[in-house]
Design a protein around this motif. Structure first.
Motif, PDB file in Angstrom:
ATOM      1  N   ALA B 136       0.996  -1.350  -0.392  1.00  6.72           N
ATOM      2  CA  ALA B 136      -0.257   0.339  -0.080  1.00  6.72           C
ATOM      3  C   ALA B 136       0.955   1.233  -0.187  1.00  6.72           C
ATOM      4  O   ALA B 136       1.580   1.707   1.080  1.00  6.72           O
ATOM      5  CB  ALA B 136      -0.912  -0.298   1.689  1.00  6.72           C
ATOM      6  N   LYS B 137       0.686   2.257  -1.350  1.00  9.20           N
ATOM      7  CA  LYS B 137       1.224   3.617  -0.816  1.00  9.20           C
ATOM      8  C   LYS B 137       0.452   4.558  -0.061  1.00  9.20           C
ATOM      9  O   LYS B 137      -0.987   4.202  -0.012  1.00  9.20           O
ATOM     10  CB  LYS B 137       0.925   3.995  -2.353  1.00  9.20           C
ATOM     11  CG  LYS B 137       2.168   3.250  -3.221  1.00  9.20           C
ATOM     12  CD  LYS B 137       1.684   3.677  -4.093  1.00  9.20           C
ATOM     13  CE  LYS B 137       2.875   3.651  -5.715  1.00  9.20           C
ATOM     14  NZ  LYS B 137       3.088   3.869  -7.228  1.00  9.20           N
ATOM     15  N   PRO B 138       1.468   5.245   0.636  1.00 10.33           N
ATOM     16  CA  PRO B 138       0.074   6.089   2.054  1.00 10.33           C
ATOM     17  C   PRO B 138      -0.771   6.904   1.012  1.00 10.33           C
ATOM     18  O   PRO B 138      -1.619   6.494   1.937  1.00 10.33           O
ATOM     19  CB  PRO B 138       1.544   6.899   2.442  1.00 10.33           C
ATOM     20  CG  PRO B 138       2.818   5.905   2.659  1.00 10.33           C
ATOM     21  CD  PRO B 138       2.763   5.082   0.670  1.00 10.33           C
ATOM     22  N   GLU B 139      -0.249   7.129   1.032  1.00 10.77           N
ATOM     23  CA  GLU B 139      -1.276   8.290  -0.942  1.00 10.77           C
ATOM     24  C   GLU B 139      -2.399   7.840  -0.589  1.00 10.77           C
ATOM     25  O   GLU B 139      -3.862   8.948  -1.209  1.00 10.77           O
ATOM     26  CB  GLU B 139       0.006   9.336  -1.541  1.00 10.77           C
ATOM     27  CG  GLU B 139       0.138   8.287  -2.584  1.00 10.77           C
ATOM     28  CD  GLU B 139       1.597   8.350  -2.686  1.00 10.77           C
ATOM     29  OE1 GLU B 139       1.841   7.793  -1.468  1.00 10.77           O
ATOM     30  OE2 GLU B 139       1.806   7.248  -3.782  1.00 10.77           O
ATOM     31  N   GLU B 140      -2.421   6.638  -1.571  1.00  9.89           N
ATOM     32  CA  GLU B 140      -3.623   6.088  -2.242  1.00  9.89           C
ATOM     33  C   GLU B 140      -4.159   4.940  -0.830  1.00  9.89           C
ATOM     34  O   GLU B 140      -5.678   5.521  -1.308  1.00  9.89           O
ATOM     35  CB  GLU B 140      -2.659   4.511  -3.067  1.00  9.89           C
ATOM     36  CG  GLU B 140      -2.459   5.071  -4.509  1.00  9.89           C
ATOM     37  CD  GLU B 140      -2.105   3.916  -5.245  1.00  9.89           C
ATOM     38  OE1 GLU B 140      -2.508   2.973  -4.653  1.00  9.89           O
ATOM     39  OE2 GLU B 140      -1.484   4.437  -6.153  1.00  9.89           O
ATOM     40  N   VAL B 141      -3.938   5.215   0.341  1.00 11.61           N
ATOM     41  CA  VAL B 141      -4.058   4.506   1.817  1.00 11.61           C
ATOM     42  C   VAL B 141      -5.327   5.967   2.488  1.00 11.61           C
ATOM     43  O   VAL B 141      -6.833   5.772   2.243  1.00 11.61           O
ATOM     44  CB  VAL B 141      -3.669   4.574   2.326  1.00 11.61           C
ATOM     45  CG1 VAL B 141      -4.409   3.847   3.602  1.00 11.61           C
ATOM     46  CG2 VAL B 141      -2.932   2.928   2.102  1.00 11.61           C
ATOM     47  N   ALA B 142      -4.423   6.898   1.958  1.00 12.91           N
ATOM     48  CA  ALA B 142      -5.840   8.251   2.361  1.00 12.91           C
ATOM     49  C   ALA B 142      -6.977   8.960   1.338  1.00 12.91           C
ATOM     50  O   ALA B 142      -8.078   8.876   1.860  1.00 12.91           O
ATOM     51  CB  ALA B 142      -4.716   9.646   1.903  1.00 12.91           C
ATOM     52  N   LEU B 143      -6.223   8.239   0.044  1.00 14.75           N
ATOM     53  CA  LEU B 143      -7.603   8.741  -0.896  1.00 14.75           C
ATOM     54  C   LEU B 143      -8.703   7.800  -0.687  1.00 14.75           C
ATOM     55  O   LEU B 143      -9.843   8.405  -0.871  1.00 14.75           O
ATOM     56  CB  LEU B 143      -7.077   8.667  -2.639  1.00 14.75           C
ATOM     57  CG  LEU B 143      -7.322   8.217  -3.376  1.00 14.75           C
ATOM     58  CD1 LEU B 143      -8.274   9.689  -3.345  1.00 14.75           C
ATOM     59  CD2 LEU B 143      -7.302   8.179  -4.301  1.00 14.75           C
ATOM     60  N   GLU B 144      -8.700   6.911  -0.914  1.00 14.14           N
ATOM     61  CA  GLU B 144      -9.844   5.685  -0.004  1.00 14.14           C
ATOM     62  C   GLU B 144     -10.403   5.243   0.835  1.00 14.14           C
ATOM     63  O   GLU B 144     -11.197   5.632   0.539  1.00 14.14           O
ATOM     64  CB  GLU B 144      -8.800   3.535  -0.594  1.00 14.14           C
ATOM     65  CG  GLU B 144      -9.875   2.861  -0.691  1.00 14.14           C
ATOM     66  CD  GLU B 144     -11.196   2.470  -1.338  1.00 14.14           C
ATOM     67  OE1 GLU B 144     -11.168   2.797  -2.455  1.00 14.14           O
ATOM     68  OE2 GLU B 144     -12.155   2.114  -0.493  1.00 14.14           O
ATOM     69  N   LEU B 145      -9.410   5.694   2.461  1.00 11.13           N
ATOM     70  CA  LEU B 145     -10.540   5.492   3.201  1.00 11.13           C
ATOM     71  C   LEU B 145     -10.942   7.309   3.249  1.00 11.13           C
ATOM     72  O   LEU B 145     -12.215   7.285   3.833  1.00 11.13           O
ATOM     73  CB  LEU B 145      -9.267   5.648   4.511  1.00 11.13           C
ATOM     74  CG  LEU B 145      -8.510   4.481   5.159  1.00 11.13           C
ATOM     75  CD1 LEU B 145      -8.150   4.722   5.928  1.00 11.13           C
ATOM     76  CD2 LEU B 145      -9.571   3.648   4.308  1.00 11.13           C
ATOM     77  N   ARG B 146     -10.823   7.876   2.559  1.00  9.21           N
ATOM     78  CA  ARG B 146     -11.282   9.479   2.593  1.00  9.21           C
ATOM     79  C   ARG B 146     -13.044   8.930   1.641  1.00  9.21           C
ATOM     80  O   ARG B 146     -14.071   9.848   2.341  1.00  9.21           O
ATOM     81  CB  ARG B 146     -10.858  10.763   2.337  1.00  9.21           C
ATOM     82  CG  ARG B 146     -11.845  12.010   1.876  1.00  9.21           C
ATOM     83  CD  ARG B 146     -10.414  12.680   1.155  1.00  9.21           C
ATOM     84  NE  ARG B 146      -9.703  13.576   2.076  1.00  9.21           N
ATOM     85  CZ  ARG B 146      -8.176  13.415   2.447  1.00  9.21           C
ATOM     86  NH1 ARG B 146      -7.539  12.951   1.013  1.00  9.21           N
ATOM     87  NH2 ARG B 146      -6.992  13.725   3.542  1.00  9.21           N
ATOM     88  N   ASN B 147     -12.704   8.063   0.208  1.00  9.27           N
ATOM     89  CA  ASN B 147     -13.822   7.854  -0.197  1.00  9.27           C
ATOM     90  C   ASN B 147     -14.625   7.283   0.337  1.00  9.27           C
ATOM     91  O   ASN B 147     -15.751   7.257  -0.402  1.00  9.27           O
ATOM     92  CB  ASN B 147     -12.746   7.465  -1.808  1.00  9.27           C
ATOM     93  CG  ASN B 147     -12.965   8.580  -2.809  1.00  9.27           C
ATOM     94  OD1 ASN B 147     -12.929   9.855  -2.894  1.00  9.27           O
ATOM     95  ND2 ASN B 147     -11.927   8.222  -3.924  1.00  9.27           N
TER      96      ASN B 147
END
Lengths: 311, 311
Positions: B136-147
């Motif tokens: 997992a890339k941290p910025e993609e984790v943040a994007l998915e969780l925010r979505n």
């Protein structure tokens, strides 16, 4: 062998003459022309655990001899496991472009940004075919359907045919052309009936050739039939089945909590409906009717291997 | 949370004392400092119809007073309907980054191309937390969780808190910081325990302030406890509950065909396990134990509105 002889034999085995399709599908498959050929086909595999269990039971224990799989659905991996462990089963793809139930949803296998015309604001496929038709861009339909087929092959399924969940993939001439083109691309027969010859569309006409197999009849129980009783409908259907090739589309599941939850507001094609289909097709009466009426079961794999893939 | 309880939450079951907060959570909520506060929290809503039915039953008919929802799961729309019709229920989000069952799968709510580090070759979330952490890339984790949070709000849910399915969203200091930042961004308490104060990470330290609520204890039955009997474990737990605030994580479902199919190869956190949780928390004995042991039930909504959102 001389080239002209090879060409001659290729035609001979496919049963074609220069005048067109003189031989019936039955003859092309090696049966007498007046044989009553039947595919008893379970739709919607992968949609639910209830559907998977009931369909697998029927495929193993009853005359149900073919089925198709919805690749985007949550229980797809369960059917992949079954299909790869039972490669003799006749399993095609129920190409899926709608997500029709109220509380239980799925979306495309393709990255959503690439097929945004296929999904609603909620991120799932549109529920019904008219919504799909109103929004879907043809190139995105082709991309999603191709990705469903590719995913099925990547999962190890020996796909025998293509058909269209709720008819969405065959809902406009443009989508029908895509559906037929994908059949050609992957060497798979697609579910069509003889109305295809009447569609006034250049693209479709150009796709009709000696490898095209067209059902003489497609049957599926309707709400008015269900109200009168599934057994009565299917009994009458089998007793009056006509010579030619018929595809009978059924839906198998248990009338259990899961299926009731899925079809919560929808008795048509709901849990009791699917249980009634299961009860009839796993009954001794069904076996007897097939026998008494000289009905010969045929699979999509036979069609694929004896017609579609023969050059 | 289930299967492998990893890194962060693995520490939680032993309980930690508070350091650095002058008033206890109980006092900040208006209770005496030595009150035994308890959240009885059902995880995994949305994962299955069986889970939804059992959890809704318990929320309405038992001391179970809070739950969290898995937004990417197929049965999410069923819980949306319930949450919007019952806005008084204490429902948060069980932020989801794994798809752990063998035959039943889901993936991100975000377009896959934008979060490709979160999904395996099959297009679903990775099954287990170590796989997730490895890719997992941290910025993609943040994007998915925010979505996921945005989708819940867009659906009409009055989200009361955030927690982490299988601990994935709290599995590394970087992901914990994202998880805490999302709590701040949406004005939501996040499930944490006091070990958060011991994490030597500048980003996390900068996120700890007077709005942070930290559980004194987080409990969840483990396989060794389940083997000895769920009733014995929960009875002992309630009899020995300590003053302070405890979050008790449970998993409610029926031991039915659907849940058995989901947990087919996994008795731990499986169908019988979830039925045992349901049986205990909907029993008269549970109500009696809470009463006899002076346990006060508290919701995440109280925490959100009386602490997190008070400036």
């Amino acid at each position: 062998m001389h080239l002209r002889i090879i060409i001659f034999f290729a035609w001979a085995f496919q049963g074609f003459s220069l005048l067109g399709q003189e031989k019936t599908v039955a003859e092309r498959l090696g049966y007498p022309a007046d044989t009553k050929l039947l595919i008893i086909h379970a739709d919607d595999l992968g949609v639910a655990h209830s559907e998977n269990r009931a369909s697998i039971y029927a495929l193993e224990k009853s005359p149900v001899n073919s089925a198709s799989i919805m690749v985007p659905c949550p229980w797809f991996p369960e059917i992949v496991a079954y299909a790869t462990e039972n490669p003799e089963m006749d399993l095609g793809l129920h190409l899926t472009l709608t997500s029709e139930w109220k509380y239980y949803k799925w979306g495309p296998v393709t990255s959503k940004d690439s097929v945004s015309s296929l999904i609603g604001e909620d991120g799932y496929f549109y529920p019904l075919v008219p919504d799909f038709v109103a929004h879907a861009k043809p190139e995105e339909v082709a991309l999603e359907l191709r990705n469903q087929i590719k995913k099925a092959y990547a999962s190890g399924i020996d796909v025998t045919h293509l058909d269209a969940h709720m008819g969405a993939a065959a809902s406009t001439p443009e989508h029908i052309a895509t559906y037929m083109r994908l059949g050609k691309e992957f060497g798979l027969p697609v579910l069509l009936d003889s109305r295809i010859h009447a569609v006034d569309d250049v693209k479709i006409k150009s796709l009709l050739d000696e490898s095209t197999v067209v059902m003489d009849y497609i049957h599926s129980i309707l709400p008015t039939d269900f109200e009168k009783g599934s057994t009565q409908y299917y009994t009458q259907l089998l007793r009056t089945l006509k010579p030619g090739i018929t595809c009978l589309l059924i839906h198998l599941a248990y009338d259990d909590d899961e299926m009731q939850g899925i079809a919560v507001d929808h008795p048509e094609w709901g849990a009791a409906w699917r249980q009634a289909d299961l009860d009839f097709f796993t009954s001794k009466e069904c076996v007897q009717l097939l026998k008494e009426n000289d009905i010969v079961l045929v699979t999509w794999r036979e069609i694929r291997d004896k017609i579609t893939r023969v050059k």
